[in-house]
Design an enzyme around this catalytic site. Structure first.
Site, PDB file in Angstrom:
ATOM      1  N   PHE A   7       0.884  -1.178   0.000  1.00 24.13           N
ATOM      2  CA  PHE A   7       0.000   0.000   0.000  1.00 24.13           C
ATOM      3  C   PHE A   7       0.915   1.218   0.000  1.00 24.13           C
ATOM      4  CE2 PHE A   7      -2.610   3.056   2.522  1.00 24.13           C
ATOM      5  CZ  PHE A   7      -3.860   2.917   1.944  1.00 24.13           C
ATOM      6  N   LEU A  25       1.150   4.965   0.005  1.00 20.51           N
ATOM      7  CA  LEU A  25       0.511   6.272   0.203  1.00 20.51           C
ATOM      8  C   LEU A  25       1.544   7.330   0.605  1.00 20.51           C
ATOM      9  CD1 LEU A  25      -2.149   7.955   0.538  1.00 20.51           C
ATOM     10  CD2 LEU A  25      -2.288   7.099   2.884  1.00 20.51           C
ATOM     11  N   GLU A  34       4.742   9.758   1.334  1.00 21.14           N
ATOM     12  CA  GLU A  34       5.806  10.360   0.520  1.00 21.14           C
ATOM     13  C   GLU A  34       6.713  11.163   1.446  1.00 21.14           C
ATOM     14  OE1 GLU A  34       4.081  12.659  -2.631  1.00 21.14           O
ATOM     15  OE2 GLU A  34       2.899  10.958  -3.366  1.00 21.14           O
ATOM     16  N   ILE A  49       7.306   2.544   2.683  1.00 26.73           N
ATOM     17  CA  ILE A  49       6.270   1.634   2.184  1.00 26.73           C
ATOM     18  C   ILE A  49       6.616   0.203   2.612  1.00 26.73           C
ATOM     19  CG2 ILE A  49       5.050   0.810   0.130  1.00 26.73           C
ATOM     20  CD1 ILE A  49       4.801   3.901   0.775  1.00 26.73           C
ATOM     21  N   ARG A 103      -7.488   0.046  10.613  1.00 30.84           N
ATOM     22  CA  ARG A 103      -7.003   0.685  11.853  1.00 30.84           C
ATOM     23  C   ARG A 103      -7.389  -0.072  13.129  1.00 30.84           C
ATOM     24  NH1 ARG A 103      -7.491   6.967   9.825  1.00 30.84           N
ATOM     25  NH2 ARG A 103      -5.369   7.065   8.999  1.00 30.84           N
ATOM     26  N   GLN A 144      10.965  -3.619  32.013  1.00 30.54           N
ATOM     27  CA  GLN A 144      11.445  -3.128  33.310  1.00 30.54           C
ATOM     28  C   GLN A 144      11.374  -4.236  34.368  1.00 30.54           C
ATOM     29  OE1 GLN A 144      12.726  -0.232  33.106  1.00 30.54           O
ATOM     30  NE2 GLN A 144      13.287   0.131  35.237  1.00 30.54           N
ATOM     31  N   GLY A 166      14.238  -6.645  33.810  1.00 33.15           N
ATOM     32  CA  GLY A 166      15.602  -6.150  33.957  1.00 33.15           C
ATOM     33  C   GLY A 166      16.431  -6.414  32.711  1.00 33.15           C
ATOM     34  N   GLU A 178      -0.105   3.824   9.535  1.00 31.67           N
ATOM     35  CA  GLU A 178      -1.574   3.859   9.333  1.00 31.67           C
ATOM     36  C   GLU A 178      -2.221   4.988  10.138  1.00 31.67           C
ATOM     37  OE1 GLU A 178      -3.702   0.143   8.880  1.00 31.67           O
ATOM     38  OE2 GLU A 178      -1.785  -0.865   8.516  1.00 31.67           O
TER      39      GLU A 178
HETATM   40  N1  COS Z   1     -13.203   7.657   6.012  1.00 29.72           N
HETATM   41  C1  COS Z   1     -13.863   7.999   4.887  1.00 29.72           C
HETATM   42  N2  COS Z   1     -13.646   9.163   4.245  1.00 29.72           N
HETATM   43  C2  COS Z   1     -12.739   9.993   4.783  1.00 29.72           C
HETATM   44  C3  COS Z   1     -12.028   9.702   5.958  1.00 29.72           C
HETATM   45  C4  COS Z   1     -12.291   8.476   6.574  1.00 29.72           C
HETATM   46  N3  COS Z   1     -11.641   8.083   7.671  1.00 29.72           N
HETATM   47  N4  COS Z   1     -11.192  10.725   6.247  1.00 29.72           N
HETATM   48  C5  COS Z   1     -11.373  11.639   5.291  1.00 29.72           C
HETATM   49  N5  COS Z   1     -12.302  11.192   4.406  1.00 29.72           N
HETATM   50  C6  COS Z   1     -12.799  11.894   3.222  1.00 29.72           C
HETATM   51  C7  COS Z   1     -13.580  13.113   3.669  1.00 29.72           C
HETATM   52  O1  COS Z   1     -14.940  12.788   3.857  1.00 29.72           O
HETATM   53  C8  COS Z   1     -13.368  14.038   2.500  1.00 29.72           C
HETATM   54  O2  COS Z   1     -14.234  13.668   1.440  1.00 29.72           O
HETATM   55  P1  COS Z   1     -14.919  14.772   0.478  1.00 29.72           P
HETATM   56  O3  COS Z   1     -13.780  15.418  -0.238  1.00 29.72           O
HETATM   57  O4  COS Z   1     -15.790  13.950  -0.413  1.00 29.72           O
HETATM   58  O5  COS Z   1     -15.645  15.683   1.409  1.00 29.72           O
HETATM   59  C9  COS Z   1     -11.962  13.739   2.060  1.00 29.72           C
HETATM   60  O6  COS Z   1     -11.686  12.399   2.497  1.00 29.72           O
HETATM   61  C10 COS Z   1     -10.941  14.688   2.652  1.00 29.72           C
HETATM   62  O7  COS Z   1     -11.104  14.664   4.050  1.00 29.72           O
HETATM   63  P2  COS Z   1     -10.407  15.722   5.006  1.00 29.72           P
HETATM   64  O8  COS Z   1     -10.662  17.119   4.491  1.00 29.72           O
HETATM   65  O9  COS Z   1     -10.795  15.384   6.387  1.00 29.72           O
HETATM   66  O10 COS Z   1      -8.868  15.400   4.744  1.00 29.72           O
HETATM   67  P3  COS Z   1      -7.581  15.999   5.417  1.00 29.72           P
HETATM   68  O11 COS Z   1      -6.691  16.470   4.360  1.00 29.72           O
HETATM   69  O12 COS Z   1      -7.941  16.939   6.521  1.00 29.72           O
HETATM   70  O13 COS Z   1      -6.853  14.678   6.021  1.00 29.72           O
HETATM   71  C11 COS Z   1      -6.402  12.944   7.628  1.00 29.72           C
HETATM   72  C12 COS Z   1      -7.431  13.833   6.890  1.00 29.72           C
HETATM   73  C13 COS Z   1      -5.363  13.713   8.435  1.00 29.72           C
HETATM   74  C14 COS Z   1      -7.268  12.126   8.552  1.00 29.72           C
HETATM   75  C15 COS Z   1      -5.697  12.023   6.609  1.00 29.72           C
HETATM   76  O14 COS Z   1      -4.773  12.774   5.853  1.00 29.72           O
HETATM   77  C16 COS Z   1      -4.966  10.855   7.249  1.00 29.72           C
HETATM   78  O15 COS Z   1      -5.605   9.855   7.594  1.00 29.72           O
HETATM   79  N6  COS Z   1      -3.641  10.961   7.415  1.00 29.72           N
HETATM   80  C17 COS Z   1      -2.830   9.878   7.887  1.00 29.72           C
HETATM   81  C18 COS Z   1      -2.382   9.092   6.715  1.00 29.72           C
HETATM   82  C19 COS Z   1      -1.931   7.729   7.070  1.00 29.72           C
HETATM   83  O16 COS Z   1      -2.628   7.005   7.759  1.00 29.72           O
HETATM   84  N7  COS Z   1      -0.751   7.373   6.555  1.00 29.72           N
HETATM   85  C20 COS Z   1      -0.205   6.103   6.750  1.00 29.72           C
HETATM   86  C21 COS Z   1      -0.267   5.331   5.469  1.00 29.72           C
HETATM   87  S1  COS Z   1      -0.380   3.628   5.630  1.00 29.72           S
HETATM   88  S2  COS Z   1       1.184   3.088   6.585  1.00 29.72           S
END
Ligand code: COS
Length: 389
Positions: A125, A127, A129, A160, A243, A337, A340, A364
């Protein structure tokens, strides 16, 4: 007169049914006899293909696509108690392939899912960067139209899991510049695509993690997962499912650390008695057990809510992941702890758990991201309640 006791009490959300408990026991036995020997022969930081293949042969990977979120949690918790390498190899197949299962075309599913289930294809997966970790919507890997209806991917992914050795990657790329979360698309990219290279990273985490470089990698509509510019949702809904199960992984590690602490403190002579007879020690294991059980219940509740399709899934999944991963860090540290110095010796099970337990508080979605998700949902609910007549 006492009312007659029902022959088989209805399932309670607070304890597992006998068949669920039996399945967990079977999984722990399999992990002990079949998986741990393979894990021990693996090379740290490298994909352990015999281990992934065994997960397939034992039918465990099948469950990634057929079972509910609670069953997924029970599997992860059970494997984690005995063999974290098997647990993580199992989970990564799910994280990488779930978007294909949920959003893939029949052709993509037919090509990749049978091999993933059998443990013959390794999934990942992609995601994160260098400039987009917690702020996933800031991702910049460019998907630029090449004029023939296809796109060229240019940029980098990093941290990743399973990279660069996976057989295929679920890759999130920017199809609309400047559109934030609404300009991201998901693609299934086979590892052999021209222009895709990668390198392993040496990390404080025993499982394989690497970076990927995309140099004009061609993808077309047949590689899309879901719709153009709707890929952020693919990422987020995949994370919603996984999660709570990261929390289950953490609960399994916490339980393993607690079991080790109980065994050690019950047998170890010190100060003219057993360690367990010291009140400070007894209180410490009681605290570890209480927090572990609280984390377990939160994980099961979030997963069961997901399975019932309840609202507020993102927040509950975030609470479960946050609380369980932080708890596991506390419990593993406390177990070290209590043991030891011997627990810090390379090869001791707690030395291994101490290295394993740190990363889940970051991947995640870091603890701080989970808090942001929870708070956002709380305020949205409060605002909605205020608007109600
Ligand atoms: N489930 C479903 N939809 C979601 C969601 C969730 N948990 N979180 C966000 N969305 C959707 C929102 O509904 C929104 O949709 P619309 O554009 O249709 O309205 C869109 O995604 C954007 O949401 P939002 O504005 O809340 O996004 P943000 O940029 O504020 O980011 C976080 C939200 C911080 C929660 C997100 O960037 C995140 O989860 N970051 C962590 C990433 C991560 O887990 N990385 C590890 C990768 S795997 S090791």
């Amino acid at each position: 007169m006492n009312p007659a006791k029902p022959a088989s009490p209805p399932p309670s959300p607070f304890s597992l049914a006998p068949d669920q408990r039996a399945r967990c026991e079977r999984l722990r036995a399999l992990a002990e006899t079949r998986l741990r020997p393979l894990a021990e022969r693996g090379e740290p930081g490298r994909v352990n293909r015999p281990l992934v293949a065994a997960l397939g042969e034992l039918g465990l990977l099948e469950g990634l696509f057929t079972s509910g979120a609670l069953d997924l949690c029970l599997t992860r918790e059970s494997l984690a108690r005995v063999c974290t390498e098997a647990e993580t190899a199992f989970a990564l197949q799910g994280l990488g392939a779930h978007p294909v299962h949920a959003y893939g075309s029949p052709a993509q599913r037919d090509r990749w899912l049978p091999r993933t289930r059998a443990g013959r294809a390794v999934a990942a997966f992609a995601l994160s960067e260098p400039g987009a970790g917690s702020d996933a919507a800031a991702l910049a890997l460019a998907a630029e139209p090449d004029g023939s209806g296809a796109w060229r991917l240019t940029g980098e992914k990093t941290w990743i899991s399973n990279a660069p050795e996976a057989d295929f990657y679920t890759v999130f790329a920017r199809t609309t510049p400047g559109a934030g979360a609404r300009g991201v698309s998901a693609f299934l990219v086979p590892a052999e695509r021209a222009g895709l290279t990668g390198a392993p990273l040496a990390m404080l985490s025993p499982h394989p993690i690497g970076s990927l470089a995309f140099d004009g990698v061609r993808v077309d509509s047949g590689d899309l997962l879901g719709e153009v510019d709707r890929g952020f949702r693919v990422a987020m809904t995949t994370l919603n499912r996984f999660r709570p199960s990261v929390g289950a992984f953490a609960v399994g590690m916490a339980q393993a650390a607690l079991d080790a602490a109980l065994a050690h403190t019950a047998g170890r002579d010190a100060f003219g008695g057993k360690l367990k007879d010291l009140q400070s020690v007894a209180h410490q294991v009681a605290e570890m057990a209480t927090r572990t059980e609280a984390a377990r219940l939160l994980v099961y509740a979030a997963a069961a809510a997901y399975d019932r399709g309840e609202s507020g899934i993102a927040g509950r999944a975030a609470m479960a992941k946050l609380f369980a991963t932080e708890t596991a860090q506390y419990v593993v540290d406390a177990a070290v702890q209590l043991h030891g110095a011997r627990a810090l010796q390379c090869g001791h099970p707690l030395e291994h758990l101490y290295r394993e337990v740190r990363a889940p508080r970051i991947y995640e979605g870091a603890t701080e991201v989970q808090r942001a998700v929870i708070a956002k949902e709380l305020y949205a609910n409060a605002a909605a309640a205020e608007e109600m007549p």
